[in-house]
Design a protein around this motif. Sequence first.
Motif, PDB file in Angstrom:
ATOM      1  N   GLY A   1       0.858  -1.192   0.000  1.00 43.60           N
ATOM      2  CA  GLY A   1       0.000   0.000   0.000  1.00 43.60           C
ATOM      3  C   GLY A   1       0.886   1.231   0.000  1.00 43.60           C
TER       4      GLY A   1
ATOM      5  N   THR B   1       6.271  -0.607   2.886  1.00 41.34           N
ATOM      6  CA  THR B   1       6.451  -1.886   3.570  1.00 41.34           C
ATOM      7  C   THR B   1       6.196  -3.027   2.592  1.00 41.34           C
ATOM      8  OG1 THR B   1       5.848  -0.963   5.700  1.00 41.34           O
ATOM      9  CG2 THR B   1       5.557  -3.339   5.439  1.00 41.34           C
TER      10      THR B   1
ATOM     11  N   HIS C   1       8.879   4.777   2.191  1.00 40.03           N
ATOM     12  CA  HIS C   1       8.577   3.820   3.279  1.00 40.03           C
ATOM     13  C   HIS C   1       7.643   2.687   2.878  1.00 40.03           C
ATOM     14  CE1 HIS C   1       9.487   7.575   5.494  1.00 40.03           C
ATOM     15  NE2 HIS C   1       8.367   8.084   5.092  1.00 40.03           N
TER      16      HIS C   1
ATOM     17  N   HIS D   1       5.829   5.970  13.758  1.00 35.56           N
ATOM     18  CA  HIS D   1       5.301   6.647  12.565  1.00 35.56           C
ATOM     19  C   HIS D   1       4.400   5.806  11.666  1.00 35.56           C
ATOM     20  CE1 HIS D   1       6.927  10.634  12.854  1.00 35.56           C
ATOM     21  NE2 HIS D   1       8.085  10.147  13.257  1.00 35.56           N
TER      22      HIS D   1
ATOM     23  N   LYS E   1       6.473  14.475   0.333  1.00 32.74           N
ATOM     24  CA  LYS E   1       5.784  15.616   0.955  1.00 32.74           C
ATOM     25  C   LYS E   1       6.553  16.924   0.990  1.00 32.74           C
ATOM     26  CE  LYS E   1       4.509  13.414   4.785  1.00 32.74           C
ATOM     27  NZ  LYS E   1       3.826  12.795   5.926  1.00 32.74           N
TER      28      LYS E   1
ATOM     29  N   GLY F   1       0.873   6.807  10.496  1.00 36.59           N
ATOM     30  CA  GLY F   1       0.766   8.235  10.811  1.00 36.59           C
ATOM     31  C   GLY F   1       1.491   8.587  12.098  1.00 36.59           C
ATOM     32  N   SER F   2       2.039   9.789  12.125  1.00 37.32           N
ATOM     33  CA  SER F   2       2.778  10.247  13.302  1.00 37.32           C
ATOM     34  C   SER F   2       1.815  10.381  14.484  1.00 37.32           C
ATOM     35  CB  SER F   2       3.438  11.598  13.005  1.00 37.32           C
ATOM     36  OG  SER F   2       2.448  12.591  12.899  1.00 37.32           O
TER      37      SER F   2
ATOM     38  N   MET G   1       0.890   5.092   0.249  1.00 36.63           N
ATOM     39  CA  MET G   1       0.170   6.331   0.542  1.00 36.63           C
ATOM     40  C   MET G   1       1.118   7.489   0.834  1.00 36.63           C
ATOM     41  SD  MET G   1      -2.829   6.964   3.343  1.00 36.63           S
ATOM     42  CE  MET G   1      -4.193   6.656   2.255  1.00 36.63           C
ATOM     43  N   THR G   2       2.224   7.217   1.539  1.00 35.76           N
ATOM     44  CA  THR G   2       3.047   8.323   2.047  1.00 35.76           C
ATOM     45  C   THR G   2       3.972   8.891   0.971  1.00 35.76           C
ATOM     46  OG1 THR G   2       3.034   7.157   4.151  1.00 35.76           O
ATOM     47  CG2 THR G   2       4.504   9.047   3.962  1.00 35.76           C
TER      48      THR G   2
ATOM     49  N   GLN H   1       0.976  12.763  16.231  1.00 36.93           N
ATOM     50  CA  GLN H   1       0.115  13.943  16.159  1.00 36.93           C
ATOM     51  C   GLN H   1      -1.104  13.694  15.264  1.00 36.93           C
ATOM     52  OE1 GLN H   1       0.625  16.190  18.255  1.00 36.93           O
ATOM     53  NE2 GLN H   1      -1.000  17.587  17.631  1.00 36.93           N
TER      54      GLN H   1
ATOM     55  N   GLU I   1       9.011   2.437  13.506  1.00 34.55           N
ATOM     56  CA  GLU I   1       7.793   1.919  12.878  1.00 34.55           C
ATOM     57  C   GLU I   1       6.607   2.099  13.826  1.00 34.55           C
ATOM     58  OE1 GLU I   1       6.499  -1.889  12.708  1.00 34.55           O
ATOM     59  OE2 GLU I   1       5.154  -1.435  11.049  1.00 34.55           O
TER      60      GLU I   1
ATOM     61  N   ARG J   1       6.671  20.547   4.663  1.00 34.85           N
ATOM     62  CA  ARG J   1       5.468  20.043   5.345  1.00 34.85           C
ATOM     63  C   ARG J   1       4.366  21.082   5.499  1.00 34.85           C
ATOM     64  NH1 ARG J   1       8.477  15.906   3.992  1.00 34.85           N
ATOM     65  NH2 ARG J   1       8.314  14.089   5.356  1.00 34.85           N
TER      66      ARG J   1
HETATM   67  C1  LIG Z   1       8.671   1.341   9.224  1.00 31.92           C
HETATM   68  C2  LIG Z   1       7.661   2.168   8.494  1.00 31.92           C
HETATM   69  C3  LIG Z   1       6.840   1.561   7.556  1.00 31.92           C
HETATM   70  C4  LIG Z   1       5.938   2.326   6.821  1.00 31.92           C
HETATM   71  N1  LIG Z   1       5.185   1.705   5.849  1.00 31.92           N
HETATM   72  C5  LIG Z   1       4.402   2.455   5.049  1.00 31.92           C
HETATM   73  C6  LIG Z   1       3.709   1.855   3.954  1.00 31.92           C
HETATM   74  O1  LIG Z   1       3.788   0.645   3.722  1.00 31.92           O
HETATM   75  N2  LIG Z   1       2.972   2.656   3.144  1.00 31.92           N
HETATM   76  C7  LIG Z   1       2.863   3.978   3.360  1.00 31.92           C
HETATM   77  O2  LIG Z   1       2.168   4.637   2.596  1.00 31.92           O
HETATM   78  N3  LIG Z   1       3.503   4.576   4.383  1.00 31.92           N
HETATM   79  C8  LIG Z   1       4.271   3.848   5.226  1.00 31.92           C
HETATM   80  N4  LIG Z   1       4.934   4.450   6.277  1.00 31.92           N
HETATM   81  C9  LIG Z   1       4.880   5.888   6.379  1.00 31.92           C
HETATM   82  C10 LIG Z   1       4.192   6.452   7.604  1.00 31.92           C
HETATM   83  O3  LIG Z   1       2.811   6.437   7.439  1.00 31.92           O
HETATM   84  C11 LIG Z   1       4.761   7.867   7.760  1.00 31.92           C
HETATM   85  O4  LIG Z   1       6.111   7.734   8.195  1.00 31.92           O
HETATM   86  C12 LIG Z   1       3.961   8.723   8.711  1.00 31.92           C
HETATM   87  O5  LIG Z   1       2.721   9.019   8.160  1.00 31.92           O
HETATM   88  C13 LIG Z   1       4.695  10.026   9.050  1.00 31.92           C
HETATM   89  O6  LIG Z   1       5.044  10.697   7.863  1.00 31.92           O
HETATM   90  P1  LIG Z   1       6.545  11.199   7.659  1.00 31.92           P
HETATM   91  O7  LIG Z   1       7.450  10.051   7.890  1.00 31.92           O
HETATM   92  O8  LIG Z   1       6.595  11.884   6.353  1.00 31.92           O
HETATM   93  O9  LIG Z   1       6.805  12.198   8.828  1.00 31.92           O
HETATM   94  P2  LIG Z   1       6.300  13.696   8.932  1.00 31.92           P
HETATM   95  O10 LIG Z   1       4.883  13.784   8.449  1.00 31.92           O
HETATM   96  O11 LIG Z   1       7.294  14.583   8.304  1.00 31.92           O
HETATM   97  O12 LIG Z   1       6.291  13.890  10.482  1.00 31.92           O
HETATM   98  C14 LIG Z   1       7.449  14.284  11.249  1.00 31.92           C
HETATM   99  C15 LIG Z   1       6.973  15.184  12.370  1.00 31.92           C
HETATM  100  O13 LIG Z   1       6.512  16.411  11.813  1.00 31.92           O
HETATM  101  C16 LIG Z   1       5.192  16.683  12.255  1.00 31.92           C
HETATM  102  N5  LIG Z   1       4.519  17.389  11.155  1.00 31.92           N
HETATM  103  C17 LIG Z   1       4.312  16.948   9.906  1.00 31.92           C
HETATM  104  N6  LIG Z   1       3.665  17.877   9.174  1.00 31.92           N
HETATM  105  C18 LIG Z   1       3.483  18.918   9.990  1.00 31.92           C
HETATM  106  C19 LIG Z   1       2.895  20.211   9.823  1.00 31.92           C
HETATM  107  N7  LIG Z   1       2.338  20.572   8.672  1.00 31.92           N
HETATM  108  N8  LIG Z   1       2.881  21.030  10.890  1.00 31.92           N
HETATM  109  C20 LIG Z   1       3.420  20.660  12.097  1.00 31.92           C
HETATM  110  N9  LIG Z   1       3.993  19.458  12.293  1.00 31.92           N
HETATM  111  C21 LIG Z   1       4.016  18.616  11.257  1.00 31.92           C
HETATM  112  C22 LIG Z   1       4.607  15.318  12.581  1.00 31.92           C
HETATM  113  O14 LIG Z   1       3.520  15.374  13.497  1.00 31.92           O
HETATM  114  C23 LIG Z   1       5.807  14.608  13.167  1.00 31.92           C
HETATM  115  O15 LIG Z   1       5.950  14.933  14.519  1.00 31.92           O
HETATM  116  C24 LIG Z   1       5.825   3.700   7.046  1.00 31.92           C
HETATM  117  C25 LIG Z   1       6.636   4.302   8.011  1.00 31.92           C
HETATM  118  C26 LIG Z   1       7.551   3.563   8.720  1.00 31.92           C
HETATM  119  C27 LIG Z   1       8.431   4.255   9.722  1.00 31.92           C
END
Ligand SMILES: Cc1cc2nc3c(=O)[nH]c(=O)nc-3n(C[C@H](O)[C@H](O)[C@H](O)COP(=O)(O)OP(=O)(O)OC[C@H]3O[C@@H](n4cnc5c(N)ncnc54)[C@H](O)[C@@H]3O)c2cc1C
Length: 485
Positions: A147, A190, A188, A446, A153, A449-450, A149-150, A452, A443, A156
């Motif tokens: 899947g 998986t 990311h 995040h 970006k 989703g983080s 989705m991420t 937050q 993992e 941010r």
């Molecule tokens: C091991 C692992 C497996 C994963 N597998 C998948 C997968 O199979 N498919 C998939 O689609 N995704 C996957 N993900 C992605 C996961 O959903 C994202 O890592 C997660 O949504 C956070 O996004 P990011 O890593 O871009 O961090 P960010 O969104 O950059 O977050 C970092 C920090 O910044 C903050 N932040 C972000 N935007 C803002 C803003 N506008 N204002 C203020 N604060 C903000 C967040 O709250 C957080 O504290 C995986 C992640 C991991 C670690």
Amino acid sequence: MLKTAQQYVDSLRALKIRAYIDGERADGVVDHPLVAPHVNAVAKTYELAHVPEHREIMTATSHLTGETVHRYTHIFQGPDDLVKKIRMLRLLGQETGTCFQRCVGLDALNAVYAITFEIDRSEGSDYHQRFVRYLRDVQKRDLMLAGAMTDPKGHRARSPIEQTDPDQFVRVVERRPDGVVIRGAKLHNTGGINAHEVLVMPGTSLKPDEKDYAIACAVPADAEGVIFIFGRQSNDGRKFEGGCDIGNPRFGVVGGEAMVVFDDVFVPNERIFMAGETAFCGTLVNYFATWHRANYGGCKGGNADLLIGATAKMTRILGTDRNAVVRDKLVEMIHMNETTYASAVGASAMGYRLPCGSCMVDPMMANTVKQNITRNVYEIGRLSHDLAGGFLATMPGQKAFENPEIGQFVRKYHTANPEFDVMERVRIGRYIENVTSVTTMVEAMHGAGSPQAQRLAMMGLSAIDEKIRMLERVIDADDAVRDVC
Ligand SMILES: Cc1cc2nc3c(=O)[nH]c(=O)nc-3n(C[C@H](O)[C@H](O)[C@H](O)COP(=O)(O)OP(=O)(O)OC[C@H]3O[C@@H](n4cnc5c(N)ncnc54)[C@H](O)[C@@H]3O)c2cc1C
């Protein structure tokens, strides 16, 4: 058809995917030391579907065909299906001690199934029937889906069209009569590198002028222009060495994530399930994330069962196991683990029906599960590190134990309770080291989703005004007086 583990592995070999591992082009991924453990973990999901005692939770009856399908390709028909999913995840967590990678694809299937129904109902389009045809094929061939989705970006605080680089979110760059061309990347992923297909979805809500970014589609892993770039994990170099330093040699740590690049990939119409319907992107993301957040009480529950087992065994090896404080720390680990499992089961049992007829978990509970996971997995790991001792960070590698000159010293001075062979201590220590590495922790932090993101969802669902009204009803002075009278 339910694939066997061997058929899954063979089907991966037949794919001609473009993969880069450790910065180098890899001809095949199945036997690569860095990927093989993750393939084994997915293979386990196929294997257990054929084990009679697990069939009830590993398989389901397709609502489309009435045939038995793998639960990983099933559309949730009610709370019973959702609860069985959580039970399946705990079982698989216990069987592998790691991520078994098919949950993102499963929740993506369910999210796209639900949203295509709602788009068609509103817009008069025919995405849903298209998706149902795709789903039948997925069920028939028992496919492993990643899947996606991420997006990367970029900045941010900026939306997709506000980015300096417009490719920071996957987008349509060309429309043709027979399909679209997409460009961008999803980070990311998986299981991406050992999946048959990638189900692409938008990763954020979008404004009406961001139609090019509102794209949901299915892309074969070996489609022209698809590139997988495998991530590095803590201690992954040890996988080339073999031996006990690896930690979890058969199944690895976490899901073997890859970034997937879509370098102008053509997607034919029959594989497009959303193309421009920006108004539905927020709901799609929300559906996916909500189902996905509940999962963590299952899979991490199974993983923690093994970590608790490893820690308990370590206390026997150290001779601390009869100490009341030590036992209480194990109870605390169990308590945290069962709390998130119970919430995941509860979120599933309280599921409600979506317009398309499938079943959504209780959103508040699901978000609570994932919020707790962002803490409890660290805390369970902290207690494990506490009980296992400092040698987790300082012990020499396997080669030192085997060295004819120094092996005697290393063995002698790492032996604790003499009832246990020193290598048992080392093997379990390495297991704990690896499954509590930054890869696993991040993992838990995040994935789905983080933290937050869950807090925002919880605030939206919190019904604070209703809680105030409840309070007022209870303490209303006039009512109280009337009751007394
Ligand atoms: C091991 C692992 C497996 C994963 N597998 C998948 C997968 O199979 N498919 C998939 O689609 N995704 C996957 N993900 C992605 C996961 O959903 C994202 O890592 C997660 O949504 C956070 O996004 P990011 O890593 O871009 O961090 P960010 O969104 O950059 O977050 C970092 C920090 O910044 C903050 N932040 C972000 N935007 C803002 C803003 N506008 N204002 C203020 N604060 C903000 C967040 O709250 C957080 O504290 C995986 C992640 C991991 C670690």
